[in-house]
Design a protein around this motif. Structure first.
Motif, PDB file in Angstrom:
ATOM      1  N   VAL B  14       0.859  -1.313  -0.101  1.00 51.05           N
ATOM      2  CA  VAL B  14      -0.062  -0.046   0.163  1.00 51.05           C
ATOM      3  C   VAL B  14       0.910   1.276  -0.012  1.00 51.05           C
ATOM      4  CG1 VAL B  14      -2.159  -1.020   0.713  1.00 51.05           C
ATOM      5  CG2 VAL B  14      -0.312  -0.488   2.334  1.00 51.05           C
ATOM      6  N   ASP B  32       3.741   8.642  -0.900  1.00 45.78           N
ATOM      7  CA  ASP B  32       3.296   8.960   0.385  1.00 45.78           C
ATOM      8  C   ASP B  32       3.066   7.610   1.210  1.00 45.78           C
ATOM      9  OD1 ASP B  32       1.395   9.736   2.194  1.00 45.78           O
ATOM     10  OD2 ASP B  32      -0.262  10.025   1.001  1.00 45.78           O
ATOM     11  N   ILE B  33       3.966   7.580   2.423  1.00 49.65           N
ATOM     12  CA  ILE B  33       4.018   6.155   3.273  1.00 49.65           C
ATOM     13  C   ILE B  33       2.972   6.636   4.157  1.00 49.65           C
ATOM     14  CG2 ILE B  33       6.208   5.875   1.974  1.00 49.65           C
ATOM     15  CD1 ILE B  33       7.337   6.647   4.773  1.00 49.65           C
ATOM     16  N   GLY B  34       2.967   5.311   5.084  1.00 54.04           N
ATOM     17  CA  GLY B  34       2.233   5.392   6.022  1.00 54.04           C
ATOM     18  C   GLY B  34       0.972   4.623   6.073  1.00 54.04           C
ATOM     19  N   TYR B  35       0.784   3.939   5.024  1.00 51.92           N
ATOM     20  CA  TYR B  35      -0.498   3.161   4.830  1.00 51.92           C
ATOM     21  C   TYR B  35      -0.305   1.986   5.587  1.00 51.92           C
ATOM     22  CZ  TYR B  35      -2.548   6.553   1.701  1.00 51.92           C
ATOM     23  OH  TYR B  35      -3.010   7.759   1.002  1.00 51.92           O
ATOM     24  N   LEU B  36       0.865   1.428   6.124  1.00 52.05           N
ATOM     25  CA  LEU B  36       0.811   0.114   6.522  1.00 52.05           C
ATOM     26  C   LEU B  36       1.826   0.491   8.038  1.00 52.05           C
ATOM     27  CD1 LEU B  36       0.007  -2.534   5.987  1.00 52.05           C
ATOM     28  CD2 LEU B  36       2.043  -3.072   5.023  1.00 52.05           C
ATOM     29  N   HIS B  37       1.507   1.761   8.425  1.00 51.48           N
ATOM     30  CA  HIS B  37       2.281   1.871   9.680  1.00 51.48           C
ATOM     31  C   HIS B  37       1.762   1.138  11.000  1.00 51.48           C
ATOM     32  CE1 HIS B  37       4.390   4.053  12.817  1.00 51.48           C
ATOM     33  NE2 HIS B  37       3.325   4.327  13.409  1.00 51.48           N
TER      34      HIS B  37
END
Lengths: 184, 359
Positions: B14, B32-37
Motif C-alpha cells: 500500500v 506518500d507512505i504510512g498506509y501500513l504503519h
C-alpha cells in the motif's frame, strides 16, 4: 392382465449439483429442472473473481494460493486488478486507520453482489496489534461487512481455500433474486 | 498529477506515489507512505524480548521474517553478552540464506508479472514452496517463524533435513537457469530494464541506498563481508557488484545473490558443527542498562536495530533502520525524466516491502 399405467412419480427437486450429474449421466439428457435462483447462485459461486488487493503478510500467502501448488484457478477464482470487475474482496493483512477509508472506497466501487473475506487475524480483529496499538484498525468489519473470517497469522493457503469454499456454500443457498425482488 | 496507489496491482503493498507529469514524462515523484504503519517500535517497548521476536516477524519486513529476528536478536545478544553456541550460529546462517532466496523469488515473480511475464511468477513460487516446506519442517511456520531465540534457535534441525536442503541446493541452479532462459534473453524484458532507472553511484550513497540496489550502482558493500555476524566470517562467498545502476543491473545482482546463497548453504551444511543449539537463557531476559546497534544484511539491504535498555525486561527504545525506507527515497531521485510505464519497472526493481518502509 392389468394395463394400469405406472403411477406418476411425485415431483422431485434435485439439488443442482446432483441434477447436473444426473443430466450428464443420461444419454441424450437435455432437460433440467431447477430454480432460476439456484442456477444463478451456482454460476456465481463457481466463478468468484477477487480483487488483487494485498495489505500485508497475508497477501503473500494469498499470492501463494494463486500460484501453482494451490492454484485457486481450479475453483474458479481468478484475480482481477480492478474493483469494477471483482465481486470478492479478500482483505489480506492488517489495515491501518489511514488505509481504512480506501478499503471502504474500493468496496463501494465493486458492483453488487459482492462479498468480503477477512483473511488473517489482523483483518479480523487487529491480530497481534490489538490492544496497545494506535495505528491499526481493530477489525476490518468496522469498515466493510464481512462474509467469511479466515483465522490464522497468516492463514495457510489451504485455510484461504477453505474460506472460499465456505463462501461458495453461502452463495449457493442465498435468496438472491427474492431479496432483489423484495427491494424493488 | 497522477495518483498511483495505495491500491495498485504493482505497488507491492500500500504505497501511494504522487506523480507529477508533463505528458508522459515524469517531473516529480513524491511517495506518500504510512498506509501500513503498524507502530511496531512503540509496541516493542511494552513487550519482553522474547515476545518481541514474534513482533519483528510481523511488524517489519514480512517477506524476510528470519532476517528481522536476526537483526533484533543480534542487538539483544550483544547488549546482554549472551553466548550463542556454534551449532545455533550455523543453523541461523543456513536459515537466513534460505530466507534470502525465498524473498528474492517473490521479488522476481512479482516484478516479472509487473513487466508482463506471468510465467516466471509460477516458476518462482514453485521453488519458493519447497523452501517454505523446509522452513515448516524446522520452524513450524511458513512465513512467520519465531525460530531464533535469545541465545540460539528454538529447535534442532529434524532428521534428514540437511539431505533435503542439499537436494534443493543441488537442483536450484538449474531452476535459476530457467528464470534466465525466461527473462534474460527476452527482448521485451531487456528493453524494459536495460538503461532504465539509472541510479548513479553518488546518488546511491547520498540517499543511503543499500543492499542489492546499491550494489547494482557500484557500491561494493555487504554487511556480511564488512561486519560479519553469525558464521559469515568463516564462509567463502562473493558479493556481486555491477556498475550500471539500472534495473537490469539490479536484476542481475539479485540473481547472482541467489546463486551465492546456495553456495553459502552448501558450505554451512558441510561444516555444521554438532552440539548445543541454545545456551541457558531465562525466558524473561533482562538486559543491562545501555545501548547497542546491530546491523545485518537482510535480503533488502542494510537492516539495523538500535536498542536502548534501562535494565528492565522490556526495551526502553527500539529504532529500526529499514533498508526499504532509504531505497524508496532513492527512487524519487531516479524516476525523474522517465515515462509513466517505467515507474512500474523501476519500482519493482527496487524491491520495497511497505511493511519495512512504514514499520
Amino acid at each position: 392382465m392389468s394395463t394400469q399405467p405406472a403411477a406418476p412419480r411425485p415431483s422431485q427437486l434435485l439439488p443442482l449439483d446432483v441434477a447436473v450429474d444426473v443430466l450428464e449421466g443420461l444419454p441424450g439428457g437435455r432437460v433440467i429442472l431447477t430454480k432460476v435462483e439456484s442456477l444463478l447462485n451456482w454460476g456465481r459461486a463457481a466463478s468468484l473473481w477477487p480483487l488483487t488487493f494485498g495489505l500485508a503478510c497475508c497477501a503473500i500467502e494469498m499470492m501463494a494460493a494463486f500460484a501453482g501448488r494451490f492454484d485457486l484457478d481450479r475453483i474458479g477464482v481468478i484475480p482481477r486488478a480492478t474493483p469494477r470487475q471483482a465481486d470478492l474482496m479478500i482483505v489480506a493483512g492488517r489495515c491501518t486507520i489511514k488505509m481504512a477509508p480506501i478499503v471502504r472506497r474500493l468496496w463501494e466501487q465493486m458492483p453488487e453482489p459482492k462479498y468480503v473475506i477477512s483473511m488473517g487475524s489482523c483483518a479480523t480483529c487487529g491480530g497481534p496489534f490489538y490492544y496497545d496499538n494506535y495505528s491499526i484498525l481493530k477489525g476490518i468489519d468496522q469498515v466493510v461487512p464481512v462474509d467469511v473470517y479466515v483465522p490464522g497469522c497468516p492463514p495457510r493457503p489451504e485455510a484461504l481455500i477453505e474460506g472460499i469454499l465456505k463462501l461458495q456454500e453461502k452463495i449457493k443457498v442465498e435468496p438472491f433474486l427474492r431479496r432483489a425482488a423484495a427491494q424493488a | 498529477m497522477l495518483n498511483m496507489g495505495p491500491q495498485h496491482p504493482s505497488t507491492h503493498g500500500v504505497l501511494r506515489l504522487v506523480v507529477t507529469l508533463d505528458g508522459e514524462n515524469i517531473v516529480e515523484v513524491q511517495p506518500d507512505i504510512g498506509y501500513l504503519h503498524s507502530s511496531v517500535e512503540k509496541m516493542m517497548e511494552y513487550r519482553t524480548y522474547l515476545q518481541n521476536v514474534a513482533l519483528t516477524d510481523r511488524g517489519m519486513d514480512y517477506l524476510s521474517a528470519l532476517a528481522n529476528e536476526e537483526a533484533f536478536l543480534l542487538a539483544v545478544e550483544r547488549l546482554g553478552g549472551i553466548e550463542v553456541p556454534p551449532r545455533a550460529r550455523w543453523i541461523r546462517t543456513i536459515m537466513l540464506e534460505f530466507q534470502r532466496i525465498a524473498s528474492h523469488l517473490v521479488w522476481l515473480g512479482t516484478w516479472a508479472i509487473d513487466l508482463g511475464a506471468t510465467t516466471v511468477f509460477l516458476y518462482c513460487f514453485r521453488e519458493r514452496e519447497r523452501i517454505l516446506d523446509l522452513f515448516e519442517q524446522t520452524t513450524g511456520g511458513r512465513l512467520h517463524h519465531v525460530y531464533f531465540r535469545p541465545g540460539g534457535v528454538y529447535e534442532d534441525l529434524p532428521a534428514g533435513w540437511t539431505d533435503r536442503a542439499l537436494a534443493f541446493c543441488a537442483e536450484f541452479p538449474r531452476h535459476l537457469q530457467e528464470y534466465h532462459d525466461l527473462l534474460t534473453g527476452n527482448p521485451i524484458f531487456q528493453v524494459r530494464t536495460q538503461g532504465v532507472g539509472v541510479l548513479p553511484r553518488e546518488t546511491a550513497i547520498a540517499m543511503g541506498a543499500c543492499g542489492p540496489v546499491a550494489r547494482a550502482s557500484g557500491v561494493a558493500f555487504d554487511v556480511r563481508k564488512a561486519f560479519p555476524y553469525e558464521a559469515y566470517g568463516e564462509l567463502d562467498f562473493e558479493v556481486p557488484v555491477f556498475s550500471q545502476g539500472d534495473c537490469w543491473a539490479r536484476y542481475l545482482v539479485r540473481m547472482e545473490e541467489m546463486r551465492q546463497s546456495v553456495r553459502i548453504i552448501e558450505q554451512a551444511i558441510a561444516q555444521l558443527p554438532p552440539g548445543e543449539i541454545r545456551s541457558k537463557v531465562q525466558v524473561t531476559v533482562k538486559l543491562p542498562r545501555g545501548e547497542v546497534y546491530a546491523r545485518t544484511e537482510s535480503p533488502r539491504g542494510d537492516l539495523g536495530v538500535y536498542l536502548v535498555s534501562n535494565g528492565d525486561d522490556t526495551p526502553y527504545r527500539v529504532k529500526i533502520r529499514a533498508p526499504s525506507f532509504s531505497n524508496l527515497f532513492a527512487l524519487t531521485e531516479i524516476m525523474r525524466g522517465w515515462k509513466v510505464a517505467d515507474v512500474i519497472a523501476i519500482l519493482g526493481s527496487v524491491d520495497i516491502v511497505l511493511s519495512d518502509v512504514d514499520r
